[in-house]
Scaffold this active site. Structure first.
Site: not given
Ligand code: AMP
Length: 219
Positions: A16, A91, A130, A163, A174
């Site tokens: 994404k 989400r 990654r 990360r 996740r």
């Molecule tokens: P991402 O980079 O989108 O994979 O987000 C990394 C982490 O941030 C996720 O595993 C969640 O802990 C938190 N996070 C990101 N977006 C959201 C969201 N819309 N709602 C809740 N937690 C989020």
């Protein structure tokens, strides 16, 4: 294109972020990544960051009320007048409902939801390889998008890192959270009549082409 409001959905590792970064120029709208905004808050040691960190570190979702305030503020920015490309938000069902309310209040509904479909083994391979530059945030992949000098950022030369939440245990959590809390949004948006399911396998250029075709944009 005049206004365009798009959400990119998909499991962690579906590509994404990478796709969003390359699509913004074609769509002419800002890329809003809730994960990037939260990581910035964590690095900046803001109140939001301090609260969000404990959830992010273990691969859980940050509570809706924290994320909603942050997104509402961001999409209210003047650069979002022509629309936005949301990546990683919504989400949960509650976030999807709240986004609908925010957009109704602003007068422009969501036009497209693109759900990237990638199989499980590919997702794990993508996440495991990654790497990120801790300084400028640029993303790499040891196989699919390796830096010119191994382990160093092409842009600023900083040593690349994994990360925190790309570690194996966290990745498994996740993916489980995605399946339980986020995947049901696919059905929700199908019923709204704005869902496009796009095959997320293959080269970045191929996937990008499929997304643009789905949302009616130009390459
Ligand atoms: P991402 O980079 O989108 O994979 O987000 C990394 C982490 O941030 C996720 O595993 C969640 O802990 C938190 N996070 C990101 N977006 C959201 C969201 N819309 N709602 C809740 N937690 C989020």
């Amino acid at each position: 294109m005049s206004e365009v409001r798009v959400v990119l959905l998909g499991p962690p590792g579906a590509g994404k972020g990478t796709q969003a970064k390359s699509l913004v120029a074609s769509l002419g709208v800002p890329h809003i990544s809730s994960g990037d905004l939260l990581r910035e808050a964590v690095t900046g040691l803001t109140e939001l960051g301090l609260e969000a960190r404990s959830y992010m570190d273990v691969g859980d979702l940050v509570p809706d009320e924290l994320v909603l305030g942050m997104i509402e503020k961001r999409i209210g920015g003047t650069d979002c007048a022509p629309g936005f490309l949301l990546d990683g938000f919504p989400r949960t069902q509650a976030q999807a409902a709240a986004l609908g309310d925010m957009l109704n209040a602003r007068g422009g509904p969501l036009e497209h939801v693109v759900a990237l479909a990638v199989d499980r083994t590919e997702v794990v391979e993508r996440l495991a390889g990654r790497r990120i530059c801790p300084d400028c945030g640029r993303l790499y992949h040891v196989r699919f998008e390796a830096p010119q000098n191994e382990g160093r950022c092409d842009g600023c030369g900083t040593e690349l890192v994994v990360r925190d939440d790309d570690r194996e245990e966290t990745v498994r959590q996740r993916v489980a959270v995605y399946e339980n809390r986020t995947a049901p949004l696919i059905e929700f948006y199908r019923q709204e009549g704005i869902l496009h399911e796009v095959n997320g396998s293959g080269s970045q250029a191929d996937v990008r082409g499929r997304i643009l075709e789905a949302v009616g944009g130009q390459a």
